[in-house]
Scaffold this motif. Sequence first.
Motif, mmCIF file in Angstrom:
data_model
loop_
_atom_site.group_PDB
_atom_site.id
_atom_site.type_symbol
_atom_site.label_atom_id
_atom_site.label_comp_id
_atom_site.label_asym_id
_atom_site.label_seq_id
_atom_site.Cartn_x
_atom_site.Cartn_y
_atom_site.Cartn_z
ATOM 1 N N ALA A 147 47.297 60.966 91.995
ATOM 2 C CA ALA A 147 46.637 60.696 91.436
ATOM 3 C C ALA A 147 48.279 58.966 91.231
ATOM 4 C CB ALA A 147 46.615 60.077 89.916
ATOM 5 N N GLY A 148 47.782 57.519 92.097
ATOM 6 C CA GLY A 148 48.945 56.786 91.433
ATOM 7 C C GLY A 148 48.424 55.995 90.473
ATOM 8 N N GLY A 149 50.162 55.282 90.264
ATOM 9 C CA GLY A 149 49.926 54.629 89.397
ATOM 10 C C GLY A 149 49.846 54.615 87.869
ATOM 11 N N ALA A 150 48.417 53.540 87.097
ATOM 12 C CA ALA A 150 48.135 53.806 85.917
ATOM 13 C C ALA A 150 47.645 55.142 85.534
ATOM 14 C CB ALA A 150 47.650 52.796 85.251
ATOM 15 N N VAL A 151 46.937 55.705 86.472
ATOM 16 C CA VAL A 151 46.180 56.301 86.433
ATOM 17 C C VAL A 151 46.516 58.091 86.800
ATOM 18 C CG1 VAL A 151 44.438 57.593 87.184
ATOM 19 C CG2 VAL A 151 44.650 55.679 88.254
ATOM 20 N N ARG A 152 47.886 57.922 87.149
ATOM 21 C CA ARG A 152 48.726 59.111 86.438
ATOM 22 C C ARG A 152 49.799 58.904 85.130
ATOM 23 N NH1 ARG A 152 52.227 62.918 88.834
ATOM 24 N NH2 ARG A 152 51.570 61.811 91.520
ATOM 25 N N ASP A 153 49.243 57.951 84.497
ATOM 26 C CA ASP A 153 50.262 57.859 83.240
ATOM 27 C C ASP A 153 49.321 58.336 82.094
ATOM 28 O OD1 ASP A 153 52.343 56.925 84.901
ATOM 29 O OD2 ASP A 153 51.519 54.650 83.837
ATOM 30 N N VAL A 154 48.225 58.138 82.681
ATOM 31 C CA VAL A 154 47.112 58.648 81.646
ATOM 32 C C VAL A 154 47.175 59.901 81.664
ATOM 33 C CG1 VAL A 154 44.396 58.038 80.622
ATOM 34 C CG2 VAL A 154 46.292 56.224 81.661
ATOM 35 N N VAL A 155 46.731 60.192 82.784
ATOM 36 C CA VAL A 155 46.408 61.835 82.720
ATOM 37 C C VAL A 155 47.151 62.483 82.335
ATOM 38 C CG1 VAL A 155 44.516 61.717 84.956
ATOM 39 C CG2 VAL A 155 46.720 61.688 85.564
ATOM 40 N N GLU A 156 48.636 62.164 82.980
ATOM 41 C CA GLU A 156 49.632 62.978 82.264
ATOM 42 C C GLU A 156 50.112 62.988 80.964
ATOM 43 O OE1 GLU A 156 53.223 61.769 84.225
ATOM 44 O OE2 GLU A 156 53.094 62.819 86.021
ATOM 45 N N MET A 157 49.448 62.056 80.082
ATOM 46 C CA MET A 157 50.179 61.833 79.125
ATOM 47 C C MET A 157 49.003 63.284 78.138
ATOM 48 S SD MET A 157 52.123 59.539 77.026
ATOM 49 C CE MET A 157 53.117 60.763 78.585
ATOM 50 N N ALA A 158 47.499 62.724 78.631
ATOM 51 C CA ALA A 158 46.236 63.818 78.301
ATOM 52 C C ALA A 158 46.413 65.172 78.648
ATOM 53 C CB ALA A 158 44.885 62.960 79.069
ATOM 54 N N GLY A 159 47.783 65.631 79.275
ATOM 55 C CA GLY A 159 48.395 67.002 79.725
ATOM 56 C C GLY A 159 47.036 67.540 80.553
ATOM 57 N N ILE A 160 46.516 66.983 81.736
ATOM 58 C CA ILE A 160 46.627 67.102 82.630
ATOM 59 C C ILE A 160 47.385 67.845 83.946
ATOM 60 C CG2 ILE A 160 44.238 66.894 84.272
ATOM 61 C CD1 ILE A 160 43.108 64.975 82.229
ATOM 62 N N LYS A 161 47.316 69.013 84.302
ATOM 63 C CA LYS A 161 48.330 69.057 84.986
ATOM 64 C C LYS A 161 47.617 68.953 86.248
ATOM 65 C CE LYS A 161 51.140 71.433 81.111
ATOM 66 N NZ LYS A 161 52.207 72.780 81.618
ATOM 67 N N ASP A 162 46.447 69.693 87.156
ATOM 68 C CA ASP A 162 46.186 69.213 88.024
ATOM 69 C C ASP A 162 44.830 68.763 88.736
ATOM 70 O OD1 ASP A 162 47.681 71.691 88.951
ATOM 71 O OD2 ASP A 162 47.350 72.742 87.613
ATOM 72 N N ILE A 163 44.871 67.896 89.100
ATOM 73 C CA ILE A 163 44.303 66.966 89.145
ATOM 74 C C ILE A 163 43.492 65.851 90.776
ATOM 75 C CG2 ILE A 163 44.917 65.425 88.412
ATOM 76 C CD1 ILE A 163 42.056 63.922 86.880
ATOM 77 N N THR A 164 42.492 65.516 90.787
ATOM 78 C CA THR A 164 42.591 65.091 92.597
ATOM 79 C C THR A 164 42.113 63.441 92.103
ATOM 80 O OG1 THR A 164 42.793 66.645 93.922
ATOM 81 C CG2 THR A 164 42.142 64.549 94.575
ATOM 82 N N ALA A 165 42.353 62.344 91.907
ATOM 83 C CA ALA A 165 41.935 60.889 91.655
ATOM 84 C C ALA A 165 42.031 59.715 92.676
ATOM 85 C CB ALA A 165 42.329 60.759 90.584
ATOM 86 N N LYS A 166 40.731 58.876 92.599
ATOM 87 C CA LYS A 166 40.852 58.144 93.588
ATOM 88 C C LYS A 166 40.241 56.848 92.857
ATOM 89 C CE LYS A 166 40.354 56.063 97.837
ATOM 90 N NZ LYS A 166 41.497 55.746 98.763
ATOM 91 N N SER A 167 40.780 55.945 93.433
ATOM 92 C CA SER A 167 40.878 54.727 92.561
ATOM 93 C C SER A 167 39.669 53.400 93.662
ATOM 94 C CB SER A 167 41.551 53.687 92.089
ATOM 95 O OG SER A 167 42.841 53.661 93.352
ATOM 96 N N PHE A 168 38.820 53.282 93.431
ATOM 97 C CA PHE A 168 37.901 52.244 94.475
ATOM 98 C C PHE A 168 37.903 50.549 93.287
ATOM 99 C CE2 PHE A 168 36.479 56.047 94.606
ATOM 100 C CZ PHE A 168 36.654 56.381 96.318
ATOM 101 N N GLY A 169 37.509 49.929 94.241
ATOM 102 C CA GLY A 169 37.531 48.219 93.588
ATOM 103 C C GLY A 169 39.242 47.775 93.328
ATOM 104 N N SER A 170 39.076 47.191 92.073
ATOM 105 C CA SER A 170 40.590 46.353 91.125
ATOM 106 C C SER A 170 41.413 47.197 91.205
ATOM 107 C CB SER A 170 40.205 44.974 90.046
ATOM 108 O OG SER A 170 41.015 44.843 90.031
ATOM 109 N N ASN A 171 42.811 46.965 91.868
ATOM 110 C CA ASN A 171 42.673 48.241 91.751
ATOM 111 C C ASN A 171 44.921 47.332 90.169
ATOM 112 O OD1 ASN A 171 44.940 46.142 92.884
ATOM 113 N ND2 ASN A 171 45.936 47.171 94.968
ATOM 114 N N ASN A 172 44.113 46.943 89.446
ATOM 115 C CA ASN A 172 44.915 45.918 88.635
ATOM 116 C C ASN A 172 45.288 47.062 87.383
ATOM 117 O OD1 ASN A 172 45.487 45.291 86.150
ATOM 118 N ND2 ASN A 172 44.062 43.359 85.700
#
Length: 205
Positions: A147-172
């Motif tokens: 995952a990239g950008g802000a998504v990575r920050d959120v999932v790391e703070m939650a304690g998720i170490k293995d995940i695949t994420a994809k964003s659609f639409g605005s990348n704000n």
Amino acid sequence: MAELETKVVEAAQEEAPVSENAENKQERPARGKKFERRPRKDRKEEKGDGLDKKMVTVNRISKTVKGGRKMRFNAVVVVGDRNGRIGVGMGKAAEVTLAIEKATSDAKHHLVNIALDGTTIPHEIVGRFETTKILMMPSKEGTGVIAGGAVRDVVEMAGIKDITAKSFGSNNPVNCVKATFDGLKKLRSAEQIAAIRGKSVDEIR
């Protein structure tokens, strides 16, 4: 007579009470010796809350008023214990440090517990906020955070170490953080789903 007066003065000095100051002076240790300080009973140890914080973004915003433009700062902060507890907050202030402090306090007031399955999420989920959509999928152990950008920050703070994420639409970044937070809040463990359906965990798997 002189001898009698001297004896009377000496007797009066012996009978006179010793003042409190004199007693304190006698109790004081000699120079060079340190006093033993007593621990204060009203002093409490400040214990940490066990939360890590990460600043996602800081933006400079302006508001047009009668006298001109009023410049302020907007901060987005994510806090979490890296073990399934996470919160997101925003803060505005005239200074960056105050904006970050407000955002941190706001995030701590919006802490939620999310369902985890080991080092990943229990099932696929989609989080939405305005025009942003975040698709999060569970991954095998050892995959890492894809995952990239802000998504990575959120999932790391939650304690998720293995995940695949994809964003659609605005990348704000603000929209991505809130969309990711929305998706994580909707996660349900196998036990929770089984309890809702009135079945056992083996039956739903």
